[in-house]
Design an enzyme around this catalytic site. Structure first.
Site, mmCIF file in Angstrom:
data_model
loop_
_atom_site.group_PDB
_atom_site.id
_atom_site.type_symbol
_atom_site.label_atom_id
_atom_site.label_comp_id
_atom_site.label_asym_id
_atom_site.label_seq_id
_atom_site.Cartn_x
_atom_site.Cartn_y
_atom_site.Cartn_z
ATOM 1 C CD GLU A 34 -5.554 -8.505 6.437
ATOM 2 O OE1 GLU A 34 -6.392 -7.887 5.746
ATOM 3 O OE2 GLU A 34 -4.572 -7.949 6.979
ATOM 4 C CG HIS A 63 -6.774 -6.560 0.827
ATOM 5 N ND1 HIS A 63 -6.350 -5.909 -0.282
ATOM 6 C CD2 HIS A 63 -5.843 -6.291 1.800
ATOM 7 C CE1 HIS A 63 -5.218 -5.246 0.002
ATOM 8 N NE2 HIS A 63 -4.898 -5.469 1.250
ATOM 9 C CG ASP A 120 -0.422 -5.586 4.060
ATOM 10 O OD1 ASP A 120 -0.982 -5.019 3.104
ATOM 11 O OD2 ASP A 120 -1.069 -6.112 5.001
ATOM 12 C CG ASP A 121 0.031 -1.599 5.187
ATOM 13 O OD1 ASP A 121 -0.320 -0.848 4.275
ATOM 14 O OD2 ASP A 121 -0.651 -2.589 5.558
ATOM 15 C CG HIS A 172 -1.835 -1.178 1.286
ATOM 16 N ND1 HIS A 172 -3.137 -1.106 0.856
ATOM 17 C CD2 HIS A 172 -1.642 -2.457 1.678
ATOM 18 C CE1 HIS A 172 -3.718 -2.279 1.006
ATOM 19 N NE2 HIS A 172 -2.829 -3.131 1.502
#
Ligand code: ADE
Ligand code: ZN
Length: 332
Positions: free
Chosen positions: A198, A195, A276-277, A17
């Site tokens: 998760e 997504h 991801d982040d 992201h």
């Protein structure tokens, strides 16, 4: 336990992201420039502070508040790509959201996108890293915003914007609420990911495949609880964008040893590895590889194979894929 991995090992990352990769010091600096007080989102060491996934999403959105102009996103993109290039990433795809770039207005979105693309081209020239963009719906913003996002995506589909996806709170709404947006993006020629699995269990992965007709799944790890679904993922060659450190830090799994990535791979699902982040999870792709090598005994050859799988699932043209594959496989 962790094993050394050469940071220079060429890597491909499909799930990143853009705002979530913002170095906290960058966001803090920008907030000072604009006199916006978001000091509450940082911990005493200057990192992002949150307790759980719900709060993570709130802190994520607060961290976006000083990002207010195309120029801010140009600087952000360069900062993010500098970090990735230092980590040996040669190809990345990043989620970008019109919601954070002009609020879903197509004309404003074009300006933000132009700045992001300009930074990506500069990084290609100066750092040798290739970036593609996946326009992303924020699920908890609702289906109406998703339509505006899809229209922004369809209008700007091209050399840089190659994909369309959905992130955010997986338990908000149902994939059927977003079929219009995904149909619109597909008809515009965009490749699709979502997504799922998760937080929402295996059924959420099934629903993303059935309603949104995606070819990749972001995370998808909870598919492990439904072996018929795991077989379907393997047979249909669905690529999973797995982010183990994210899952462990957010509490989806207690530790790397109990993370299902190796079990999915053993059942021939095409798993790939992403961060991801990364600053939110205090990780880099090299650190992810080192943790996985330590726990599952994976070697650089295993990571090369998963990176090749990532490129086969990448949302890019054939010439780009072949060029990056050469680098990953040591032929360039
Ligand atoms: N947005 C940023 N990171 C995310 C994650 N791990 N899950 C859902 N939405 C996100
Ligand atoms: Zn994500």
């Amino acid at each position: 336990m962790s094993d050394r991995i050469d940071p220079a090992l060429p890597k491909a990352e499909l799930h990143l992201h853009l705002e979530g990769a913002a170095p906290p010091a960058f966001i803090r600096g920008l907030s000072k420039e604009k006199s916006i007080d978001i000091s509450g989102i940082f911990d005493e060491r200057g990192g992002y502070a949150y307790r759980d996934f719900a709060q993570f999403l709130k802190v994520y959105e607060a961290a976006c508040t000083p990002l207010q102009s195309p120029e801010d996103f140009r600087r952000l993109t360069l900062a993010v790509l500098e970090d990735r290039a230092r980590d040996g990433v040669v190809y990345a795809e990043t989620f970008v959201s019109p919601d954070f770039c002009g609020g879903g207005d197509v004309a404003a979105w074009r300006e933000y996108l132009h700045a992001i693309d300009e930074a990506a081209q500069e990084a290609q020239r100066t750092m040798g890293i290739t970036l593609r963009g996946i326009v992303t719906v924020i699920r908890h913003f609702g289906p109406e915003k998703a339509r505006a996002t899809a229209l922004c995506a369809a209008e700007t589909q091209g050399a840089f914007i190659t994909g369309f996806g959905i992130a955010g709170d997986e338990n908000a709404g149902h994939p059927r609420d977003f079929t219009w947006a995904f149909d619109c993006a597909r008809e515009a020629g965009l490749r699709l990911t979502a997504h799922a699995g998760e937080w929402g269990g295996a059924q959420s992965v099934r629903d993303a495949l059935d309603y949104l007709k995606v070819e990749r799944i972001g995370h998808g790890v909870q598919a492990i609880d439904d072996l018929a679904l795991v077989d379907r993922l393997a047979e249909d060659r669905i690529v999973l964008e797995v982010c183990p450190g994210s899952n462990v830090t957010l509490g989806v799994y207690p530790d790397f040893a109990r993370h299902p990535i190796a079990r999915l791979r053993d059942r021939e699902v095409r798993v790939t590895i992403s961060t991801d982040d990364p600053p939110f999870f205090h990780t880099t792709l090299t650190q992810e590889y080192e943790a996985l090598a330590g726990v599952f005994g994976w070697t650089e050859d295993d990571f090369r194979a998963m990176n090749a799988d990532a490129m086969h699932g990448a949302f890019c043209d054939t010439a780009t894929r072949d060029r990056i594959l050469k680098t990953i496989e040591g032929r360039a």
